[in-house]
Design a protein around this motif. Structure first.
Motif, PDB file in Angstrom:
ATOM      1  N   GLU A   1     -16.361 -22.274 -22.072  1.00 50.62           N
ATOM      2  CA  GLU A   1     -17.449 -21.509 -22.688  1.00 50.62           C
ATOM      3  C   GLU A   1     -17.085 -20.949 -24.062  1.00 50.62           C
ATOM      4  O   GLU A   1     -17.885 -21.011 -24.986  1.00 50.62           O
ATOM      5  CB  GLU A   1     -17.883 -20.359 -21.768  1.00 50.62           C
ATOM      6  CG  GLU A   1     -18.488 -20.807 -20.463  1.00 50.62           C
ATOM      7  CD  GLU A   1     -19.853 -21.461 -20.620  1.00 50.62           C
ATOM      8  OE1 GLU A   1     -20.576 -21.155 -21.571  1.00 50.62           O
ATOM      9  OE2 GLU A   1     -20.184 -22.301 -19.761  1.00 50.62           O
ATOM     10  N   LYS A   2     -15.887 -20.405 -24.162  1.00 48.57           N
ATOM     11  CA  LYS A   2     -15.475 -19.760 -25.414  1.00 48.57           C
ATOM     12  C   LYS A   2     -14.675 -20.678 -26.316  1.00 48.57           C
ATOM     13  O   LYS A   2     -14.415 -20.347 -27.461  1.00 48.57           O
ATOM     14  CB  LYS A   2     -14.658 -18.505 -25.102  1.00 48.57           C
ATOM     15  CG  LYS A   2     -15.438 -17.462 -24.317  1.00 48.57           C
ATOM     16  CD  LYS A   2     -14.565 -16.269 -23.983  1.00 48.57           C
ATOM     17  CE  LYS A   2     -15.349 -15.245 -23.179  1.00 48.57           C
ATOM     18  NZ  LYS A   2     -14.521 -14.090 -22.829  1.00 48.57           N
TER      19      LYS A   2
ATOM     20  N   ASN B   1     -20.675 -26.310 -16.539  1.00 50.59           N
ATOM     21  CA  ASN B   1     -20.600 -26.119 -17.983  1.00 50.59           C
ATOM     22  C   ASN B   1     -21.328 -27.231 -18.722  1.00 50.59           C
ATOM     23  O   ASN B   1     -22.020 -26.987 -19.702  1.00 50.59           O
ATOM     24  CB  ASN B   1     -19.139 -26.041 -18.423  1.00 50.59           C
ATOM     25  CG  ASN B   1     -19.001 -25.993 -19.914  1.00 50.59           C
ATOM     26  OD1 ASN B   1     -18.816 -27.029 -20.560  1.00 50.59           O
ATOM     27  ND2 ASN B   1     -19.106 -24.814 -20.484  1.00 50.59           N
TER      28      ASN B   1
ATOM     29  N   HIS C   1     -13.480 -20.927 -17.332  1.00 50.89           N
ATOM     30  CA  HIS C   1     -14.635 -20.321 -18.006  1.00 50.89           C
ATOM     31  C   HIS C   1     -14.338 -20.087 -19.489  1.00 50.89           C
ATOM     32  O   HIS C   1     -15.143 -20.448 -20.347  1.00 50.89           O
ATOM     33  CB  HIS C   1     -15.018 -19.007 -17.320  1.00 50.89           C
ATOM     34  CG  HIS C   1     -16.152 -18.317 -17.993  1.00 50.89           C
ATOM     35  ND1 HIS C   1     -17.447 -18.745 -17.881  1.00 50.89           N
ATOM     36  CD2 HIS C   1     -16.174 -17.253 -18.816  1.00 50.89           C
ATOM     37  CE1 HIS C   1     -18.227 -17.964 -18.607  1.00 50.89           C
ATOM     38  NE2 HIS C   1     -17.480 -17.041 -19.184  1.00 50.89           N
TER      39      HIS C   1
ATOM     40  N   GLY D   1     -24.691 -19.751 -13.461  1.00 49.29           N
ATOM     41  CA  GLY D   1     -24.094 -19.310 -14.719  1.00 49.29           C
ATOM     42  C   GLY D   1     -23.641 -17.862 -14.707  1.00 49.29           C
ATOM     43  O   GLY D   1     -23.505 -17.240 -15.762  1.00 49.29           O
TER      44      GLY D   1
END
Length: 191
Positions: free
Chosen positions: A136-137, A84, A132, A114
């Motif tokens: 990521e979010k 990340n 994740h 990725g």
């Protein structure tokens, strides 16, 4: 006299010289060497702030080696966090550790690239989804949160969050100081 800037892309620190350390820095240097057997990438940099280095060593050792998380979960979460942050040095080191604990090469490759890996183990799949989403979010769905919480338990979930947070600090350090993969290895993480 100001130091001459390093070439673009060169590491931005000098290797610590124990013979030139003040007493506190040398104490922390010896403590890290005594506990880890070596002075890994970020610790060489953190020695510029011995108090921070000592706290980081204690916290990092706790979340990596002293938590209730199985080694496979630790290394899975670590490579997700390293990917990340695109921390090449940490990725290289922990990709090898992930292999050593038996994480499938296809899972490692998917994370490196990725992509979403196909993970058979229910707990490892839940850990991947949690890491994740949070990385990521920047948030976690109720479904993912409840799934990982029920599979790991609350205390281990806190350990998991501490682990990925620790590797965020590691990654920021390594990236800010332009630390390439160890041993001259080629960078593997692409944008």
């Amino acid at each position: 006299m100001a130091k001459k800037p390093a070439a673009a892309g060169a590491p931005r620190f000098q290797e610590p010289d124990p013979s030139k350390m003040d007493a506190e820095t040398r104490r922390v240097y010896d403590m890290v060497l005594g506990k880890r057997g070596k002075l890994p990438g970020p610790f060489r940099i953190w020695l510029a702030n011995p108090e921070f280095s000592e706290i980081a060593e204690t916290f990092g050792r706790r979340v990596r080696f002293g938590s209730g998380l199985p080694r496979r979960i630790v290394e899975l979460a670590t490579i997700i966090a390293c990917r990340n942050a695109k921390a090449q040095y940490a990725w290289h080191s922990h990709r090898n550790a992930a292999r050593e604990v038996g994480i499938d090469e296809a899972v490692i490759a998917a994370i490196r690239d990725g992509k979403t890996p196909k993970i058979e183990d229910e707990t490892e799949a839940a850990v991947y989804a949690f890491c994740h989403e949070v990385l990521e979010k920047k948030k976690v769905s109720d479904e993912t949160f409840h799934r990982v919480d029920s599979l790991l338990g609350r205390a281990a979930l806190i350990d998991l969050m501490g682990l990925i947070g620790f590797y965020g600090v590691v990654a920021i350090t390594l990236n800010a100081f332009n630390i390439p993969p160890a041993g001259g290895a080629a960078p593997e993480l692409k944008d």
